[in-house]
Write an enzyme that holds these catalytic residues in place. Structure first.
Site, short mmCIF file in Angstrom:
data_model
loop_
_atom_site.label_atom_id
_atom_site.label_comp_id
_atom_site.label_asym_id
_atom_site.label_seq_id
_atom_site.Cartn_x
_atom_site.Cartn_y
_atom_site.Cartn_z
N LYS A 89 64.22 22.17 -24.96
CA LYS A 89 63.95 23.15 -23.90
C LYS A 89 65.19 24.03 -23.69
O LYS A 89 66.32 23.52 -23.70
CB LYS A 89 63.60 22.40 -22.61
CG LYS A 89 63.13 23.28 -21.46
CD LYS A 89 62.82 22.41 -20.23
CE LYS A 89 62.26 23.23 -19.08
NZ LYS A 89 61.98 22.38 -17.90
N SER B 63 57.34 23.07 -16.29
CA SER B 63 58.01 24.22 -16.87
C SER B 63 58.38 24.04 -18.35
O SER B 63 58.71 25.01 -19.01
CB SER B 63 59.28 24.50 -16.08
OG SER B 63 60.17 23.39 -16.16
N SER C 98 57.95 18.55 -14.62
CA SER C 98 58.00 19.49 -15.74
C SER C 98 58.04 18.89 -17.14
O SER C 98 57.92 19.61 -18.12
CB SER C 98 59.20 20.42 -15.58
OG SER C 98 58.93 21.37 -14.58
#
Ligand SMILES: [Mg+2]
Ligand SMILES: [Zn+2]
Lengths: 485, 479, 103
Positions: A77, A152, A176
């Site tokens: 990420k 996210s 997330s």
């Protein structure tokens, strides 16, 4: 090859059936073919990946591989700092930012031989549940491109689900990792707060931020966690406790484990298909020899509201540093410093980030601190006490991961309805308790459903063991989406 | 009107590394050469507390008789300024390291106890270089070397009643820190920074007047000057029937006045909350006791000992012990030559003529070492040189770092104590000055002094004054 | 209405004040939208007032730990060029910022 779990890849490398370079090339080719449609990556680090794979090849040839992650191609990420590779957090304000340091988690995976394929897309500064709030592009759900992958950490989740990475790293501040794992039909693990160092994780809500793996199966999740976990002198909130052998804990089954199903996690308005799948999963676990009982976590109704005080408050503070002075965006033409910073922040942050900065600033401001932040910190204690009471009777909590399956792009326009998606996720972030999402079925439309286990602090072995037992007893992990190219 | 002053002192702690990262704290390094992701507030970086900074805080708290709080934690203090990389400062708020202490000061021979409200730890900010002045600069340059250097903030109670007391407090405060080895006390380099809260109130009243904060006073002299100015300004305003506003004012040392900072600059809402990246401190008794056991002799104790052990006057003891380096200097010199008052006189009149009393480093580095000074004084004592010659030799020692004996030998400064030779010189001088002899006979004793001067001149100042006086007296009495 | 039931109302002035504290320039339409959205979120958050928290200690860390400190040891700093590489504006070895005082 691009749907093989990491632990099987490692076996194939050892047997000489394939090489890290061959597998890395296959992933890079697939990324080149499919990622235009998926939008899982913000940066693909092709050259770096091939160099790392070649080094891994050499170790296997020499008979000195570093362990089960040597040669594993991963997606990280973009909230995790990578030395010499731009790290944007999905935000214009950090466009072009190149950190001179690696996050500890990434450094450790690198030391274990993992190969970074690239940096995964995300909601800006990890604020969001759909990856629609990335400043650069949305990510699509590989099971249905009209739907969101969750967020996210939608980029790495979609990458792992679609065969664009063998595994990945996400972060979980309010669900997330686990919510996108549920939406994408993969395994997402949020370890205990402090189990994995946060050094190099660009902060959103510091007391809530966790790093954890995305994986095809629970075994891979255990291997990835084992490589990252453990004390780090650079993170004062990192736990000193020794790291157990997670992989060794997997085989022990659930016989004799006491599982608690919380009443408050089955709510009005919840998707009945999700409820059905979760209740079926509980039956499977009972069938495997676990005992199941109802538990109550009465503060659940208030957990999300608490989260939406604490997380924005910490975020407003953590994001104050993006002022156009030291790194990232600076708008031109401002007549003085205040104007420069105010305009840079106006231009560099998206609407959701601005909302949370405003909310967080408001709840900390003079006259409101006690009513909001002070009170939320006390409710946080009540949430923790709920779990302590439940864990007096059971070993693990079993619950749905989300109230619904992946929703459509643009479906949740109202911020609050987006927030409500994480209602079952945030309690584990607020308490720091380890939690995992594993696939537990599909909706009639073919969308994945996630089952959540929540464990006691630092009891990842029990968490992984139950998740593994369930996974092995069910066929879900064998189903893969087919992404049209 | 009563003057009410409280001081807030920020002291830079003498740690090797910064408060929350391993960067060096060396003063004067090239701009931005002593930084890392942590002290430059880069995304993803995290602070970790420097244990020695905490210990220095506890050490100081104990010296001021503060209560060291068992539960103590850091908090974030928010405001935007480009020298502060995270746009919040990690400081302490509701749970400071220590509270409720006191410092005794002496003003005009009287002793006063000044309350210390709290003592806490925080990080320093970077340094701004303005292209011009802050007001006129079109741009400013930022150097983050100082960012993250550990600071200890100590807030006094508003117990100070005059600018003199404030200056005395600051001097005594500084002395304690230097003795403890927690701060070098150098105000010019910013190791010690002082802000003041000043207000006036009707004599004998207990309610506080409008409080004005004064910033930017970067030397002892400036603290006193700024406070004197501010007290006068407020008194004049009140006499003229004006109302004072609560505000922050900057001391302008060059122009000698305080001026208002515009209200926007200090309309802060700091939004403190507990620093989530740091866990709380639990300071248990054992830790405090261990630190207490290592406390050195403090300035007041040393002063008492100087009075007792060396029989020095109060004034000497006070002055010498204000600076640890000076007190050490005195004790080292007295160890060589146990004539305390003589040593003290020379330190106060000669050494402090060439070295500032508050410059510990300069005193420790002085080319004229305590042993050298004692050596010089021994030459006076044994009559080798006169006190007057000694002062010239002292000046040379300060510059060259040589021993007194070497200078005296090389320059032939040894005192003339040879009585027949001196008698001959005296006879010549008497023969050359019939007028002075005449005056002496008429009872003008001052004439004898003039003759001594002539004799000293004739011997280039080297004549032993005691012998000259005795011989001259004998000869004059026979005339 | 008793306090616990009154929805929080955040005014235009509040939004402007908070935006100034947060160094965010908001356009006129952004401002009104922000006001509405903050009000709706704060109304949701208001449910925290239902709970009795008297005597409850606040939790600011998920995992209770104390006294994590480092030794006072100097480690090499980062090379200056690396630390300045991301600067939007620099002069020599300094970061450069526009005039600090407002006109
Ligand atoms: Mg301060
Ligand atoms: Zn540093």
């Amino acid at each position: 090859m691009t749907d093989t779990p990491i632990h099987e890849l490692a076996d194939a490398y050892l047997r000489g059936e394939t090489t890290p370079t061959a597998v890395t090339e296959a992933y890079l080719a697939r990324i080149a073919r499919l990622d235009d449609r998926l939008g899982a990556y913000l940066t693909v680090t092709r050259e770096q990946a091939l160099r790392a794979a070649a080094a891994s090849d050499a170790r296997y040839r020499a008979g000195t591989p570093l362990g089960p992650l040597d040669g594993a191609p991963l997606a990280y990420k973009d909230v995790l700092c990578t030395r010499g590779v731009r790290t944007t957090c999905g935000s214009r304000i950090l466009e072009g930012f190149v950190p001179p340091y690696d996050a500890t988690a990434i450094e450790r995976l690198g030391a274990a031989g993992a190969v970074m394929l690239g940096k995964g897309n995300m909601d800006e500064f990890a604020m969001g549940s759909s990856t629609e709030y990335s400043a650069f592009k949305p990510t699509r759900n590989p099971w249905d491109l009209a739907r969101v992958p969750g967020g996210s950490s939608g980029g790495p989740a979609a990458a792992v689900a679609a065969g664009l990475a063998a595994g990945g790293l996400g972060t979980d501040t309010g669900g997330s990792i686990r919510q996108p794992a549920a939406f994408c039909g993969i395994v997402g693990l949020k370890p205990t707060y402090g189990r994995v160092s946060r050094y190099g994780l660009v902060a959103f809500g510091s007391s809530l931020d966790h790093i954890g793996p995305f994986a095809r199966d629970v075994t891979d999740a255990a291997l990835l966690l084992a490589a990252m976990a453990g004390a780090d002198p650079r993170d004062a909130t990192c736990v000193e406790a020794p790291v157990p052998d997670y992989a060794a804990a997997l085989a022990r089954g659930v016989r004799g484990l006491r599982l608690g199903v919380p009443d408050e996690y089955f709510i009005d308005g919840m998707d009945p298909e999700v409820e059905r799948a979760v209740r079926d999963a509980v039956d499977v676990l009972r069938g495997l020899g676990a005992t199941v009982e109802r538990v109550s976590l009465p503060t659940t109704r208030h957990a999300l509201a608490t989260y939406y005080v604490i997380a924005p408050a910490e975020a407003s503070s953590n994001l104050a540093r993006y002022d156009g002075v030291k790194y990232g965006l600076r708008v031109a033409g401002a007549k003085d410093l205040i104007e420069m910073s105010s305009r840079t922040r106006a231009a560099g942050f998206g609407a959701e980030v601005k909302r949370r900065i405003m909310l967080g600033t408001y709840v900390l401001s003079a006259g409101y601190y006690e009513a909001y932040y002070g009170r939320a910190q006390k409710v946080r204690t009540l949430v923790r006490r709920d779990f302590e009471a439940a864990f007096g009777r059971v070993d693990l909590i079993v619950a749905p991961m989300t109230p619904n399956v992946a929703f459509k792009h643009g479906e949740k326009e109202d911020p609050l309805s987006m927030y409500l998606n994480d209602v079952f996720a945030v309690p584990a972030d607020m308490t720091g308790l380890p939690a995992i999402s594993v696939p537990c079925g599909f909706s009639a439309e073919g969308l994945p459903i996630g089952l959540q286990f929540i464990g006691k602090a630092l009891d990842e072995p029990t968490l992984l063991r139950a998740a593994h037992a369930y996974e092995q007893a069910t066929p879900w992990r064998t189903r893969r989406p087919s992404v049209p190219s | 009107m009563d003057v009410v002053i409280g001081l807030e002192v920020h002291a830079q702690l003498l740690t090797r590394s910064k408060m929350f990262c391993g960067c060096a704290t060396t003063f004067g390094a090239a701009p931005n050469s002593q930084t890392c992701p942590v002290c430059q507030g880069m995304p993803g970086s995290l602070p970790v507390v420097n244990r020695r900074a905490v210990e220095f805080g506890i050490r100081t708290a104990l010296a001021f008789n503060c209560r060291v709080n068992e539960a103590c934690r850091f908090a974030r203090k928010h405001y935007y300024y480009p020298d502060m990389p995270k746009n919040f400062q990690i400081s302490q708020y509701e749970e400071p390291l220590a509270e409720d202490g006191a410092l005794e000061i002496d003003v005009d021979g009287a002793s006063r106890t000044i309350g210390i409200q709290r003592l806490h730890l925080e990080e320093d900010v970077g340094k701004l270089v303005h292209e011009g002045t802050l007001e006129t600069a079109q741009a400013s340059l930022v150097d983050f070397n100082r960012s993250g250097v550990p600071l200890m903030e100590t807030v006094s109670r508003p117990d100070l009643r005059s600018p003199e007391e404030a200056a005395a407090y600051l001097r005594a405060f500084r002395a304690v820190l230097v003795y403890l080895g927690v701060c070098d006390g150098n105000m010019e380099e910013g190791s010690l920074r002082c802000d003041a809260n000043v207000s006036l109130r009707p004599r004998g009243s207990s309610e506080l007047g409008t409080k004005v904060e004064i910033k930017n006073m970067n030397s002892f002299k400036n603290v006193q000057r700024a406070l004197e100015f501010e007290v006068r300004r407020q008194a004049e305003a009140l006499e003229a029937g004006l109302r004072l506003v609560q505000e922050t004012r900057l001391w302008d040392a060059e122009r000698g006045y305080t001026r208002s900072m515009r209200s926007k600059e200090f309309a802060h809402d700091y939004r403190y909350f507990p620093e989530p990246d740091l866990v709380p401190l639990r300071i248990d008794r054992a830790w405090v006791d261990a630190i207490r056991a290592g406390l050195p002799e403090l300035p007041r104790q040393r002063r008492q000992r100087f009075l007792r052990q060396y029989g020095l006057p109060a004034y000497d003891a006070e002055l010498l012990t204000h600076s640890q380096a000076l007190a050490d200097y005195f004790e080292a010199a007295t160890g060589e030559l146990p004539q305390a008052k003589l040593v003290s006189n020379w330190i106060m009149s000669e050494l402090l003529r060439v070295l500032p009393a508050d410059d510990e480093a300069a005193i420790r580095a002085a080319k004229i070492t305590p042993r050298h000074l004692a050596g010089l004084l021994k030459l006076i004592e044994d009559g080798t040189i006169s006190g007057k010659i000694a002062k010239d030799v002292f000046q040379k020692m300060v510059v060259s770092g040589e021993e007194a004996r070497a200078i005296v030998a090389r320059e032939g400064l040894t005192q003339l104590a040879d009585e027949p030779a001196l008698a001959a010189v005296i006879d010549q001088v008497i023969a050359r000055n019939p007028k002075a002899i005449e005056d002496f006979r008429k009872g003008k004793t001052a004439a004898a002094k003039a003759l001594v001067g002539q004799i000293m001149k004739a011997t280039q100042g080297k004549a032993n004054p005691a012998i000259v006086n005795r011989l001259l007296e004998e000869k004059l009495s026979k005339i | 209405m008793p306090d616990a039931e009154r929805p929080p109302m955040i005014s235009r002035e509040d939004v402007l004040h908070v935006a100034r504290l947060a160094r965010l320039e908001l356009s006129e339409p952004e401002l009104e939208k922000m006001r509405e959205q903050l009000n709706s979120i704060l109304t949701y958050i208001d449910r925290l007032k239902e709970l009795d928290v008297t005597g409850v200690e606040p939790t600011s860390h998920a995992v209770p730990m104390v006294n994590v400190m480092r030794d006072d040891v100097v480690v090499p700093c980062f090379p200056r060029d690396e630390m300045l590489a991301n600067a939007p504006d620099r002069v020599g070895e300094f970061f450069r910022v526009p005039r600090i005082i407002e006109d």
